[in-house]
Structure formats: C-alpha cells, structure tokens
Design an enzyme around this catalytic site. Structure first.
Site, short mmCIF file in Angstrom:
data_model
loop_
_atom_site.label_atom_id
_atom_site.label_comp_id
_atom_site.label_asym_id
_atom_site.label_seq_id
_atom_site.Cartn_x
_atom_site.Cartn_y
_atom_site.Cartn_z
N GLU A 1 -20.48 35.14 32.01
CA GLU A 1 -19.67 34.19 32.81
C GLU A 1 -19.22 32.97 32.01
O GLU A 1 -19.16 31.86 32.54
CB GLU A 1 -20.41 33.77 34.08
N HIS B 1 -27.77 30.50 37.74
CA HIS B 1 -28.77 31.50 37.38
C HIS B 1 -29.81 30.85 36.47
O HIS B 1 -29.53 29.84 35.82
CB HIS B 1 -28.12 32.65 36.59
#
Lengths: 423, 423
Positions: free
Chosen positions: A49, A272
């Site tokens: 990402e 995350h």
C-alpha cells in the site's frame, strides 16, 4: 559454504496505508517509517500500500545508505502498492499480476484499479538463494457477505502456483504481505498446503507484540472500531511465511509486531501493525528437513483444501455466469429501447422525452455490454484456476490410491528427489 | 537413469486459424488435423488459435486414445486459443497472461479480447523433467507502421522472464508457438538471448519443408497474397525453440513443415504451416553442455538487445502517455460540453439540438475516460517491463566491468553453479 553455515535474516513487513489525500498523517508516517527502517537496518523491508510513487522515491532516497537496493512493482492503473528495500543486492526481479481482482464498477472499493500482484526478488546471501515474495490480496469488505471470496481464493491459488513454479531452485522461500485472509480462511490454508510455507507466528517461540499476533487491532487509532467489533483482540491478516528447501533448515527466532501505538510520537505507522521477524537459516541433515513431503498421511488435508477451493470457485463461476447472462439481457433490452426512441424521435409526439432518454439508453447499452464482457472474462479466469485445481486434485488422488511409493512430483512439495519415473 | 540414456521427443506445433464463423473450412480442417495427429502419434501437440472450446473438446475426444492428457488454457474474454495434447501424463500445469495485449478499442483486430498467454506443462519423461511452453503473441497487422511493437516486445520480455523463472529446475525446456516475430526481430532476439533457447530451424541438419522454413507461405490458399507481397518466400513467425540444462544435451534431429497444401485433400490444415520436430536428448559431460554461459564475449549481444528493448519500450511509454494526456483533455472537453448542454436544455432556444447532443457527449466523456485509464495502465505495464530490463542491464554491465570471475547469477543462463558469493 562452510558446514557450520548459519545465516540470520531480519525482515520487516508492513501494509503502509499510503492512499494519497485519503490516509491520515501520510507524510509524517512515511517519514517516521523511513527513520525507523534506517535505525533498525533490516535485511529486507517489504512494504504494501505504498500507492504513491513519490512516497517510494522519498523512501528510496532516505534509505539508500542502509538499503542500497530497492524496487517498486508497477501494475494496473494505480499500481500494486508493493515495494521493497534491501540491504543486499537484488539479483533478479519479476512480478505476477493476479488475473482476477474485483470489479471495475465497484469504484468505491477500488481494488480493481490497483492491479494487485505478487512481486519476486531473488537474492544471493552467502551462497544461499533466497526467493522473497511480497504481495497484497483483494480486501475483504464484509465477512458476512463477501462478494470477493472467489476472487481471493483464485488469487491465493495463483500466488501459490507462482511461488511453486518460481522457487524450485531456491534454498529459502519467504513470503511477506497483507493476505486479507484470517489464518483459518480457505485461501490461507490453500496457500500453505500447496507451497509448504510455515507461519512465523505459529513457529516462533519468542513472540512479542499484539494479542494473538493480530495485525489490525482496536488499539490502533486509524482502525475503524466498528469493523473490528466482532473481533475484540483484532484480526491477523498480515503474514511472514517461510520455508527452507533442499539442504537447509530455517526457523523463526523472534517475531515482533507493533501494538497500535508508537511510544515516541503517539501515532502508529499505519492502520496495520508491522511484522518484524528474525529468521535463522542453517545446514541440515536430510532427516531434519522440515519441508512437507506430502506423504500419504499429509495428503489428505491437501486434498480436502483443494476440493474446498474447487467448490468455492465453482460457486464464483456460477455467480459470474449469472451476472454475464443478466448483463446480456440488459444490453438487449437497452438496444430495443434505443430502437424505440429512434422511432419516437423520428415520429413526433413525445419527441422531447425521447431525446432526453437517448443518453441514458446509450449509457445502458454500453455499460451493460461492458459488464457482460467483464463477467465473461471473470468466468474464464475462475474456470482456469478451477481447471488447475482439478488437475492437482486428480494427481493427488492418484497418488493416494497408488500409495506412498509412487508420489507424483507436484505433491512432494520438496525440491529434491522429484524425478519419479513416470513411464 | 542409465548413463547411455537417450530420449527421442516428437513435437507438433500449429496455429490452427480456428475462428468460429470466420475461418474457412474450419470443421473439416479440425477433423483432418485430428486424423493426422492420431496417425503420427507425436509425444506432444501444441496448438494455437483453437478459439472455440467445442473444437478443443472435439479434438480431446478424438485424440484421447493416442494423447490421453490434454489441456485448454482459458483466459481473457474469448480465451488464449492455446491447447495441448500429450501422449505422456502432464505433471503440472500453469499459465501466465500477458499484461499488455493491444487495445480494447481496436475491435477489428481483436487481440485484446483474447487474453494472449503462455501455457506451461511440466512432464516427467524417463526421469527427465521437461518444461514445455506454448504461446501466441500479439499479431503484427502492419510491418511498416506497427502500433503494437512495444506491446509485442513487452510480451517477448514477459515470456522470457516467465521461462527464466519457472524453468530453473527443468532438464529440458521447449517453447512452441506463433511468436508473430520474424527471426531477426527485436522480440525474437530478446527472447533467445535472455533464455538461451535455440531455434530448431537453425540447429537441425535435416530440414524438409517450405523455403527458408517459412510458416506463412504464398502457396497456402488461405493466406492473403497481398500481405505476403513483400516476402516472396513467405515469413517465418512460428517456432520450435529448445534448450537442455544441467546434465543434458539436446539436438534437433529433423524438422519438417507443411508446405501450404495437403496432398490428400488439397487444402492445408490452416493459414499457417505446421512444425514437426524430432528432438533427441542425451546425457552430456559438462564440457559439451551447449547452454549459453553468458561469458564476457557472449554478454555484449545480450546487453545490446536489452538496450534496444529498453529504448523501444521507452518509445511505447511516451506514446501511451501521449494518448493518456489526449484522452484526459477530451474527457475534460466532453464534461464542459455536457455542462453547456445542460444550460441550453434548461434555458430553451436550441433545446432540441442540445437534447440530441446529450447522448454523444455522455458517450464521449465515458469513452475518453476509459481510454485515459487504459493508457495509464498501458504506461504502467511498459514501465514495469522497462524497469526489469533496466535491472538486468545494470547487472550485465556490472558483470562486464568486473570481468568473467564475477558473473552474476542471472547472467549465467545455466542452471548449475549460480551461487556466487554476494557478501
């Protein structure tokens, strides 16, 4: 290579949540991530990402003294978001873009535009060949009604096949990334059964970090608390997986995760949690090799997971066919409507309304036609994965029927001794 | 395996020109092809352009006694057209779909809808691991102004990388298919230099068939004579390529092509000529191994072809960016026009004309928007291939600068001894 050879490998993996304009405190988080990676000096940092290439270039420049080698995996319209920084020279690079990756008309989910992929790096470390893979699978937006399940299972299969076919000469295989799969999910079991990869969290004796090794935790201020409601400790969807093949033995000495907050600045690196593993590779006598041999007793979980995946892809195919048929009918209806509008426009009477409806009708025909083609292609992609699974299943069943003496090569899982006489 | 081991391998490759409703005498040709394959009993028959799955199923049934194993490679909307029939059990199957494959708006060329791919079969023959690849690259519709050149070069690179990364454990590598590349074309040279594959036509001492080994010849009644005008003998775009690695030596004993007409029925199997090769594999002492070692003197053609491909992909990228920018502007203009039409419709005056223009304007915005996204993705795909080429080029140059003692592994080309100490 010396007989008492031993190699310590420190790896870092993080889904960075780096969506330009949308992710909070992106610039600050990227900066702090760079500082942290420089300070820790891992052997490999595998990121997901990193959607903005500017962020990658910024990190590349910042990290170049500690990590001289770097690569950004480009794909799709936006990109795969995958990149890697390595302390050691990268010998080879390639990537595989998943055939199925969501739906283009689900614009607000956006996965389709990213071109999700798996990147491969080949490194030579002290004479040892390391294949390091980094990936990010399609997100799960609803666990109750997951319309992307078949796509994620197909992606897990493609990932497993890519690793299986490209790592035959590797001594050590490492896979890091955000699989968007819980540990017991079909895709995760399929991947582990077919590749023989081990889960660092389950293998290590020294784990420090979030409860149950979760990588999305409610303590993280960027995480939507509502989405994590059914999982009080959080979810574990990011992984460090590994295996050693041929003459080597690999173990996970330590595994750490961040825990939702950074003690120095108060905000975490991402929504995350990061994974930090210390792996140890050493020579092993053949009997200590932990690679799965898929013997008779080990074949049955493989067969069972292959069968489950085959069924799931079948459901996905039926769904794809349904949508293709529906879109086909809508296209036909749209064409009829267009013909009617032409007649009305030429005639008179409700001419103005006919003209007003002209644009939506053209849109309908083009849109439904595109949806039809897309779902035809989706069905082909699912069929392809299903046919491969079917082939493997057939061979696994044959091997089971014939007993352990005649295990076919693809089921050995190990890299040596797979030259069974076939004829 | 015995020391005097020797294996004879008979392979057949044909682009079948099997377009439903469009290709002439399709059913008859497929039937006769099936009869021929049954009669000849090859080890492997690798077919391209079998666009109809019904044709594949027909052949599968017809050939099953002689070729018990078969596989159809599904991809894209129409399919890859690739399939294979094997006398021996197929151990493993996978495929790779090319990232770039023409343009969806070139409907009359149609390649984009096919999902061109490379299929891989792993076979175990008398203890020998054979990786057989079948592929079909994007067609060349105009040699003078080839708008697909960059895509074909990118496909050749992806094909070379796929073979390179998936064949590391194979003893013998075989690639058959329609490359849509003349022997001296950039893509062909790139493929051969990077994989070390040899051309059966150039290697065999016993060739029988069409002049200069051409696989599209003017004698063939299905071939457009106008298109072949600049090439009086025809063109050679279909290939059987091979190499042996590790302990084996491979040679092409005989190569035959059809010659544009079938003596029995008068019409050929296809608009392409079929290739029939007899390969012989045997053990070889290391010094007889013909695999390229990419030593200092052999590195320079590799560097030169890598550089050429890098430049070509750069031109492709510039073109893709130009189209993306153009489509971006058109989308903007379309949106402006739509706003104007809304104002006119609300106002009055030329209301009817405004309503009439509404549909084309919506179409323009949607169409140009899609073209913009497509070319953005095209640029990313070309950039990806270019970055991989750049990496290989860098390593090739390093190896050249450092001399033959420190050849990096990816340039060794051979499968053994690629564990250079890196640190």
């Amino acid at each position: 290579m010396k007989p008492n050879f031993s190699l310590r490998l420190r790896v870092f993996s993080l889904n960075c949540w780096g969506i330009p304009y949308l992710s909070k405190h992106r610039a600050d988080r990227v900066k702090r991530l760079g500082d942290f990676l420089n300070m820790e000096s891992f052997d490999l940092a595998l990121l997901q990402e990193v959607w903005s290439e500017q962020d990658f270039q910024y990190l590349r420049q910042k990290l170049s003294p500690t990590y001289p080698a770097a690569h950004y995996f480009r794909s799709g319209i936006v990109g795969s978001g995958l990149c890697v920084f390595s302390k050691h020279p990268i010998q080879e690079i390639t990537q595989h873009i998943y055939t199925l990756n969501g739906y283009p008309y689900m614009i607000y989910h956006g996965d389709w535009f990213c071109g999700k992929a798996v990147g491969l790096l080949v490194l030579h470390l002290s004479g040892l060949v390391l294949n390091a893979y980094v990936t990010h699978l399609h997100a799960e937006y609803s666990r109750q009604k997951d319309i992307y399940l078949a796509h994620r299972v197909a992606q897990a299969w493609e990932l497993a096949q890519f690793i299986h076919h490209t790592s035959k000469k590797a001594d050590v295989v490492l896979l890091c990334g955000d699989l968007n799969l819980h540990p017991k999910d079909l895709g995760c079991r399929l991947l582990k059964e077919w590749t023989g990869l081990h889960d660092a969290y389950l293998e290590t004796r020294d784990f420090k970090g979030s409860e149950e090794g979760c990588t999305m935790v409610p303590q993280n201020c960027y995480v939507s608390q509502r989405e994590l409601e059914p999982f009080p400790s959080g979810i574990r969807i990011d992984y460090v997986l590994f295996k050693a093949v041929s003459r080597f033995y690999i173990s996970c000495k330590t595994l750490k995760t961040t825990t939702g907050h950074d003690h120095h600045s108060g905000t975490p690196f991402s929504d995350h949690e990061a994974l930090m593993a210390t792996l140890c590779v050493r020579h092993s006598p053949p009997q200590h090799n932990p690679s799965p041999t898929h013997g008779a007793e080990e074949r049955s979980p493989l067969i069972s997971v292959l069968r489950e995946a085959w069924t799931e892809l079948g459901l996905g195919m039926a769904q794809a066919h349904w949508w293709a048929t529906f879109a086909g009918y809508v296209t036909g209806l749209g064409l009829l409507l267009l013909a009617l509008l032409c007649a009305l426009t030429a005639g008179g009477g409700v001419r103005e309304i006919a003209l007003l409806l002209w644009a939506p009708s053209v849109g309908l025909v083009l849109g439904a036609g595109a949806v039809y083609l897309f779902h035809m292609q989706e069905a082909k992609g699912l069929y392809r994965a299903r046919a491969e699974l079917h082939h493997v299943l057939g061979r696994a069943r044959d091997a089971q029927d014939l007993g352990p003496e005649s295990q076919p090569a693809p089921l050995l899982g190990q890299q040596e001794g797979d030259r069974a006489e076939e004829q």
